[in-house]
Design a protein around this motif. Structure first.
Motif, PDB file in Angstrom:
ATOM      1  N   ASP A   1       0.853  -1.289   0.197  1.00  0.00           N
ATOM      2  CA  ASP A   1       0.180  -0.154  -0.009  1.00  0.00           C
ATOM      3  C   ASP A   1       1.024   0.801  -0.135  1.00  0.00           C
ATOM      4  OD1 ASP A   1       1.278   0.565   2.464  1.00  0.00           O
ATOM      5  OD2 ASP A   1      -0.867  -0.408   3.810  1.00  0.00           O
ATOM      6  N   ALA A   2       0.552   2.641   0.191  1.00  0.00           N
ATOM      7  CA  ALA A   2       1.181   3.630  -0.045  1.00  0.00           C
ATOM      8  C   ALA A   2       2.188   4.199   1.303  1.00  0.00           C
ATOM      9  CB  ALA A   2       0.001   4.654  -0.726  1.00  0.00           C
ATOM     10  N   GLY A   3       1.865   3.214   2.122  1.00  0.00           N
ATOM     11  CA  GLY A   3       2.080   3.680   3.287  1.00  0.00           C
ATOM     12  C   GLY A   3       3.385   2.789   3.189  1.00  0.00           C
TER      13      GLY A   3
ATOM     14  N   VAL B   1      -2.741   9.272  -2.131  1.00  0.00           N
ATOM     15  CA  VAL B   1      -1.224   8.622  -2.092  1.00  0.00           C
ATOM     16  C   VAL B   1      -0.302   9.373  -1.768  1.00  0.00           C
ATOM     17  CG1 VAL B   1       1.109   7.522  -3.198  1.00  0.00           C
ATOM     18  CG2 VAL B   1      -1.737   7.133  -4.015  1.00  0.00           C
ATOM     19  N   GLU B   2       0.252  10.413  -1.873  1.00  0.00           N
ATOM     20  CA  GLU B   2       0.943  11.499  -1.199  1.00  0.00           C
ATOM     21  C   GLU B   2       1.369  11.774  -0.321  1.00  0.00           C
ATOM     22  OE1 GLU B   2       2.247  14.022  -5.631  1.00  0.00           O
ATOM     23  OE2 GLU B   2       0.483  14.644  -3.629  1.00  0.00           O
ATOM     24  N   ALA B   3      -0.589  12.442   0.261  1.00  0.00           N
ATOM     25  CA  ALA B   3      -0.813  12.063   1.740  1.00  0.00           C
ATOM     26  C   ALA B   3       0.223  11.323   2.779  1.00  0.00           C
ATOM     27  CB  ALA B   3      -2.547  12.265   1.942  1.00  0.00           C
ATOM     28  N   ARG B   4       0.125   9.762   2.619  1.00  0.00           N
ATOM     29  CA  ARG B   4       0.680   9.196   2.898  1.00  0.00           C
ATOM     30  C   ARG B   4       2.388   9.759   3.199  1.00  0.00           C
ATOM     31  NH1 ARG B   4      -2.511   4.245   3.585  1.00  0.00           N
ATOM     32  NH2 ARG B   4      -0.610   3.753   5.137  1.00  0.00           N
ATOM     33  N   GLY B   5       3.010  10.563   2.633  1.00  0.00           N
ATOM     34  CA  GLY B   5       3.962  11.310   2.940  1.00  0.00           C
ATOM     35  C   GLY B   5       5.440  10.033   2.565  1.00  0.00           C
ATOM     36  N   LYS B   6       5.042   9.333   1.611  1.00  0.00           N
ATOM     37  CA  LYS B   6       6.482   8.364   1.315  1.00  0.00           C
ATOM     38  C   LYS B   6       6.580   8.820  -0.520  1.00  0.00           C
ATOM     39  CE  LYS B   6       6.626   5.177   4.671  1.00  0.00           C
ATOM     40  NZ  LYS B   6       8.053   5.158   5.452  1.00  0.00           N
TER      41      LYS B   6
ATOM     42  N   ARG C   1       7.299   8.072  -7.524  1.00  0.00           N
ATOM     43  CA  ARG C   1       8.642   8.778  -6.652  1.00  0.00           C
ATOM     44  C   ARG C   1       8.871   8.670  -5.402  1.00  0.00           C
ATOM     45  NH1 ARG C   1      12.658   9.373 -11.617  1.00  0.00           N
ATOM     46  NH2 ARG C   1      14.065   8.676 -10.530  1.00  0.00           N
ATOM     47  N   ALA C   2       9.535   7.864  -4.881  1.00  0.00           N
ATOM     48  CA  ALA C   2      10.024   7.563  -3.712  1.00  0.00           C
ATOM     49  C   ALA C   2      10.154   9.789  -2.911  1.00  0.00           C
ATOM     50  CB  ALA C   2      10.643   7.164  -2.623  1.00  0.00           C
TER      51      ALA C   2
END
Length: 543
Positions: free
Chosen positions: A467-469, A495-500, A538-539
């Protein structure tokens, strides 16, 4: 003049149909063989079953095909045997790591689909000709089938639906012949073809009701009372006809699916463990048994998209017309009752109204009904020449947009697939460095995002579901089709809200012609296999 024109028109029809089905036929051939590799997920199922067969050694068991029927798999096994005969001694067609061999078999089987669908067009023409004895109505009905978008799309693939339609068209054609002759050979033949249909895909066996209804409904030229005529036909049907049809059905089922008789336990296991998991059995319980809401969804959503954008109006108008033409009931009622029964059991019983392939078996009958109505209008309306011109013009108005859509679809299939473009970009991004590619474990990931990344899997590159986290160097989110900007924006934000990860790029191939792009957001999922949307993230920081 007209007799000279007719062969040219028919040849043009076949050439148009062939072009629409051959263009883009090489799409996805080199995607590989595997659940996480094939761009068209159903073709993996077809290949899996065929690769279990070996006609050269007499191996006819194909457990991977028992969930739907084996007849088409035996036909696909013929080019497989030819490929084995011509392959070098060191090549192994059953070695799934050698992707060129499955791709050869896939390409040959796709050509079989094209040829079978062209044969179906011819049979639809002959069925209408048998019913009407007229060329132009037969031509228009066959043309309707030739440009039907769902048929054009699925004729590109190695799936059983194309053969099912050919067998359905053959049964309709020979059932119309029963109006003139009820010879035992003809009765046996329609039963045999129906049995082969059931051996291709189990629900197709319901086409056996068409000849049965033709025998019961058709009264020929007899002018006696309706009840007396029906009573006589029913006695003949029970005494002789049904037994010959049933015997032929059994023979066809055995020839096409021998393991159903020789190894029933294995077939039953496949049906209960694989087929029934896609069944909506709750639709046949209690009050749901009489509910037609799912059928209404097929009628108002799935079929119109399968006959996109306006072609569906032709069979719908034809059906409405035929409901009020009592003298045509002997031709229309068998097809109409078959269509309702098939859509009732298959539509209600299969997952939900989300897949256009469920409706494909209806299309030969629909196009036959269109031809019958065209013929009746020619007979009924004054000035036959004007009627022919007006009918042709009206149908062309419905068909031309479908032809344009077909051409745009074929053209887009000839472009480099979005998964291949993404794979190349990932390869360039990674280079020789170690990397981790994450795939969102959601929905259609196995034929959208995973085929783009899975071939890069190696000692240095790890491809994983997550998952996105979770941490990864790259993160992919796959959608089955084009997505609307609000959904794209919402997905990126989630996705970006998970910070990864941070959003990098979206990959898709548009279906465009003459500067116009067809929007595929609302199409049934199985009409958009070549055109997924994949989001690349991308990370934020190196992992």
């Amino acid at each position: 003049m007209q007799k000279a024109l007719r062969p040219g028109l028919f040849a043009g029809l076949i050439l148009l149909a062939a072009y629409l089905r051959v263009a883009g036929l090489t799409w996805g051939l080199n995607s590989g063989y595997g659940h996480d590799l094939n761009f068209q997920p159903d073709e993996f199922v077809s290949l899996r079953g065929v690769l279990e067969l070996n006609l050269l050694k007499g191996h006819i068991k194909a457990p991977g095909a028992y969930f739907e029927g084996t007849f088409n798999y035996y036909l696909w096994a013929v080019p497989q045997a030819l490929l084995k005969l011509t392959a070098s001694k060191n090549a192994n067609l059953n070695d799934s790591t050698k992707t060129h061999r499955p791709s050869d078999l896939l390409y040959a089987s796709r050509w079989m689909s094209v040829l079978l669908d062209l044969c179906t067009i011819v049979i639809v023409f002959l069925a209408i000709r048998e019913a009407t004895q007229k060329f132009y109505p037969s031509f228009l009905g066959a043309l309707c089938y030739a440009v039907l978008p769902m048929q054009v799309i699925y004729a590109h693939f190695m799936r059983t639906h194309i053969l099912s339609n050919l067998l359905c068209a053959l049964v309709i054609w020979f059932s119309f012949k029963l109006r003139k002759s009820q010879s035992w050979q003809l009765l046996f033949l329609v039963g045999l073809l129906s049995g082969l249909g059931a051996a291709t895909r189990y629900p197709v066996g319901i086409i056996a009701v068409i000849p049965c209804l033709c025998l019961l409904v058709d009264g020929g030229n007899d002018v006696r009372s309706c009840r007396l005529r029906f009573s006589e036909r029913a006695r003949n049907f029970v005494a002789r006809h049904v037994w010959l049809i049933g015997f032929g059905f059994g023979i066809g089922l055995f020839l096409g699916h021998p393991m159903l008789f020789l190894d029933p336990a294995s077939v039953t296991k496949a049906i209960t463990t694989e087929t029934l998991k896609y069944a909506s059995l709750h639709e046949f319980s209690g009050s749901q048994l009489v509910s037609l809401s799912v059928l209404w969804r097929y009628v108002t959503y799935v079929i119109p998209f399968a006959m996109y954008p306006m072609l569906w109006l032709a069979p719908y108008c034809a059906i409405l017309y035929l409901l009020f033409r009592r003298r045509l009931y002997s031709l229309s009622v068998p097809i109409l009752i078959f269509s309702f029964l098939y859509l009732y059991f298959m539509g209600k019983g299969y997952l939900g109204p989300y897949f256009a392939r469920v409706t494909m078996l209806l299309f030969p009958g629909f196009c036959v009904l269109v031809g019958i109505v065209c013929s009746d209008l020619q007979l009924t309306l004054p000035n036959k020449r004007t009627t022919t011109v007006v009918l042709t013009g009206a149908l062309l108005l419905l068909m031309v947009p479908s032809i344009i859509f077909d051409l745009a679809y074929d053209r887009a299939m000839q472009h480099t697939d979005a998964r291949e473009i993404l794979r190349k970009d990932l390869y360039n991004f990674i280079g020789e460095a170690p990397a981790r590619i994450g795939i969102l474990h959601w929905g259609p990931y196995f034929y959208t995002a995973m085929p783009a990344a899975n071939p890069l899997n190696s000692e240095k590159v790890v491809v994983q579901l997550q998952d996105a986290g979770e941490d990864a160097d790259f993160f992919l989110v796959g959608f089955a089709t084009q997505i609307a900007p609000p959904l794209l924006k919402a997905t990126v934000q989630q996705v970006e809200a998970r910070g990864k990860f941070r959003y990098a790029k979206s990959y898709r191939v548009p279906v465009r012609i003459f500067g116009h792009e067809f929007k595929l957001m609302h199409f049934p999922q199985d009409m958009t296999y070549p055109f997924p949307t994949i989001l690349l993230f991308r990370a934020r920081t190196p992992t």
